[in-house]
Design a protein around this motif. Structure first.
Motif, short mmCIF file in Angstrom:
data_model
loop_
_atom_site.label_atom_id
_atom_site.label_comp_id
_atom_site.label_asym_id
_atom_site.label_seq_id
_atom_site.Cartn_x
_atom_site.Cartn_y
_atom_site.Cartn_z
N CYS A 91 61.30 22.86 49.46
CA CYS A 91 62.67 22.35 49.47
C CYS A 91 62.72 20.83 49.45
CB CYS A 91 63.42 22.86 50.70
SG CYS A 91 63.59 24.64 50.77
N VAL A 92 61.58 20.19 49.72
CA VAL A 92 61.57 18.73 49.82
C VAL A 92 60.41 18.14 49.03
CG1 VAL A 92 62.64 18.75 52.11
CG2 VAL A 92 60.14 18.73 51.94
N ALA A 142 70.51 9.83 58.65
CA ALA A 142 69.81 10.35 57.48
C ALA A 142 70.73 11.32 56.74
CB ALA A 142 68.52 11.06 57.90
N ILE A 143 70.82 11.13 55.43
CA ILE A 143 71.74 11.92 54.60
C ILE A 143 70.95 12.65 53.52
CG2 ILE A 143 73.71 11.80 53.02
CD1 ILE A 143 74.47 9.14 54.37
N ASP A 144 71.34 13.88 53.25
CA ASP A 144 70.81 14.59 52.09
C ASP A 144 71.86 15.58 51.60
OD1 ASP A 144 67.64 14.83 51.03
OD2 ASP A 144 68.99 16.43 50.37
N ILE A 145 71.87 15.80 50.31
CA ILE A 145 72.82 16.75 49.72
C ILE A 145 72.38 18.20 49.96
CG2 ILE A 145 71.77 16.92 47.43
CD1 ILE A 145 74.67 16.67 46.30
N SER A 146 71.09 18.38 50.26
CA SER A 146 70.51 19.71 50.43
C SER A 146 70.48 20.11 51.90
CB SER A 146 69.09 19.76 49.85
OG SER A 146 68.40 20.91 50.29
N GLU A 147 71.14 21.22 52.21
CA GLU A 147 71.14 21.72 53.59
C GLU A 147 69.73 22.12 54.01
OE1 GLU A 147 73.25 25.28 56.27
OE2 GLU A 147 73.72 25.04 54.15
N ALA A 149 66.90 20.84 52.92
CA ALA A 149 66.12 19.63 53.17
C ALA A 149 66.43 19.08 54.56
CB ALA A 149 66.41 18.59 52.10
N ILE A 150 67.69 19.09 54.94
CA ILE A 150 68.07 18.60 56.26
C ILE A 150 67.41 19.42 57.36
CG2 ILE A 150 70.01 18.40 57.87
CD1 ILE A 150 71.70 17.37 55.57
N GLU A 151 67.27 20.72 57.14
CA GLU A 151 66.59 21.56 58.11
C GLU A 151 65.14 21.12 58.31
OE1 GLU A 151 67.01 25.54 56.68
OE2 GLU A 151 69.14 25.66 57.17
N VAL A 152 64.47 20.79 57.20
CA VAL A 152 63.09 20.31 57.29
C VAL A 152 63.05 18.97 58.03
CG1 VAL A 152 61.08 19.53 55.97
CG2 VAL A 152 62.41 21.49 55.17
N ALA A 153 63.97 18.07 57.69
CA ALA A 153 64.00 16.75 58.33
C ALA A 153 64.30 16.86 59.82
CB ALA A 153 65.04 15.87 57.64
N GLU A 154 65.20 17.74 60.18
CA GLU A 154 65.52 17.93 61.60
C GLU A 154 64.31 18.46 62.36
OE1 GLU A 154 68.96 20.48 61.35
OE2 GLU A 154 70.32 18.80 61.79
N ASN A 155 63.56 19.34 61.72
CA ASN A 155 62.34 19.85 62.34
C ASN A 155 61.34 18.72 62.59
OD1 ASN A 155 60.32 21.85 63.15
ND2 ASN A 155 59.36 21.46 61.17
N ASN A 156 61.20 17.82 61.61
CA ASN A 156 60.28 16.69 61.79
C ASN A 156 60.80 15.72 62.86
OD1 ASN A 156 58.16 17.34 59.98
ND2 ASN A 156 59.50 16.84 58.25
N CYS A 157 62.10 15.56 62.91
CA CYS A 157 62.71 14.73 63.95
C CYS A 157 62.38 15.28 65.33
CB CYS A 157 64.23 14.68 63.72
SG CYS A 157 65.16 13.84 65.01
N GLY A 169 75.56 15.57 52.47
CA GLY A 169 76.51 15.12 51.46
C GLY A 169 75.83 14.33 50.37
N ASP A 170 76.64 13.87 49.43
CA ASP A 170 76.15 13.16 48.25
C ASP A 170 76.10 11.66 48.51
OD1 ASP A 170 75.35 12.69 45.63
OD2 ASP A 170 77.42 12.61 44.90
N LEU A 171 74.90 11.10 48.47
CA LEU A 171 74.68 9.67 48.69
C LEU A 171 75.39 9.21 49.96
CD1 LEU A 171 74.77 8.32 45.01
CD2 LEU A 171 72.83 9.20 46.33
N LEU A 172 76.23 8.17 49.88
CA LEU A 172 76.84 7.61 51.09
C LEU A 172 78.22 8.19 51.41
CD1 LEU A 172 75.78 3.90 50.53
CD2 LEU A 172 75.01 5.39 52.39
#
Length: 280
Positions: A91-92, A142-147, A149-157, A169-172
């Motif tokens: 996903c990332v 941290a922003i990403d359009i992909s839900e 991807a955010i799950e992966v990032a939250e896990n790393n956080c 969401g999309d960009l800013l």
């Protein structure tokens, strides 16, 4: 089947070398260690040990998967970045060492405690997690359009016990709802020209196209992100962008056109232009 560890590794090496995998011995050894959940030193101390047939079968399943070009990092679900072990999956995008140059360039600015930093297109969270780890007094978004991807990032956080606010969401665009005025906007956007994506090495073909394809000339996201960043940054705020090796002039020009000043171009470890930084 001969299940002695040394022989299994040798057979794995032959298969990987036959499919053009570089550093085949390292990868075969790593994959067997991953199969057994052993550290490398444990493997080296037990090279003559016989494994169960089920263990050998699982090892060769992973070797066959790797032989197809499926990235090693997706098999082991890990990638090292800035000395931090990160979880990754298809996903990332797999974090590259070139992106460490982007993070290091930001850290060298030595921005003060309380700095509000936004990572756009966070993916695995590699940039955001690194900034939060090395600058714990910053306020990181941290922003990403992909839900997913955010799950992966939250896990790393959570894995590295850092504080990051995640927005989908999309960009800013997600910042418009919370009226945030950041001091730093950082991004490693998709910058591969559309026509070149299919020519990339086979491992890259397994990575998400959304994180690679930058449109016809690779600059589509820069054209959208840079104006958004200028409008939302505080005065004297920074934009820091990873770029393709031949995009420094184009991206610098977009930054200048939008009003950014003191444009800085930073090279990667291969002496290719890799980062553009500007100040509002």
């Amino acid at each position: 089947m001969d299940t002695k560890i040394s022989n299994l590794i040798n057979e794995g090496v032959k298969i990987l070398e036959g499919s053009g995998v570089g550093n085949a011995r390292f990868e075969a050894t790593l994959l067997l260690g991953f199969t057994l959940k052993w550290q490398k030193h444990t493997m080296l101390m037990n090279m003559q040990e016989e494994l169960l047939q089920t263990e050998a079968k699982r090892f060769f399943e992973l070797i066959e998967l790797r032989r197809t070009g499926y990235p090693l990092q997706y098999i082991t679900e890990t990638q090292d970045f800035m000395g931090l072990e990160l979880n990754v999956n298809p996903c990332v995008l797999i974090p590259r060492y070139d992106t460490e140059v982007l993070v290091e360039s930001i850290l060298k600015k030595d921005l003060p405690p309380g700095t509000i930093a936004v990572d756009v297109g966070t993916g695995s969270g590699a940039i955001a997690v690194s900034l939060a780890k090395f600058r714990p007094a910053w306020d990181i978004y941290a922003i990403d359009i992909s839900e997913r991807a955010i799950e992966v990032a939250e896990n790393n956080c959570n894995r590295h016990k850092v504080s990051i606010t995640f927005l989908q969401g999309d960009l800013l665009e997600p910042l418009e709802n919370i009226q945030l005025k950041p001091n730093l906007i950082v991004s490693n956007p998709p910058y591969i020209p559309s026509g070149e994506v299919e020519t990339l090495m086979k491992e890259v073909q397994f990575e998400p196209g959304l994180a690679l394809n930058g449109g016809q000339d690779g600059l589509d996201v820069y054209r959208r992100l840079i104006p958004q960043a200028y409008s939302i940054l505080t005065k004297d705020g920074y934009i820091a962008l990873e770029i393709g090796y031949d995009q420094s002039a184009s991206v610098s020009s977009i930054c200048t056109k939008e009003g950014f000043r003191d444009i800085e171009i930073i090279k990667d470890y291969q002496q290719h232009d890799r980062v553009v930084i500007g100040i509002k």
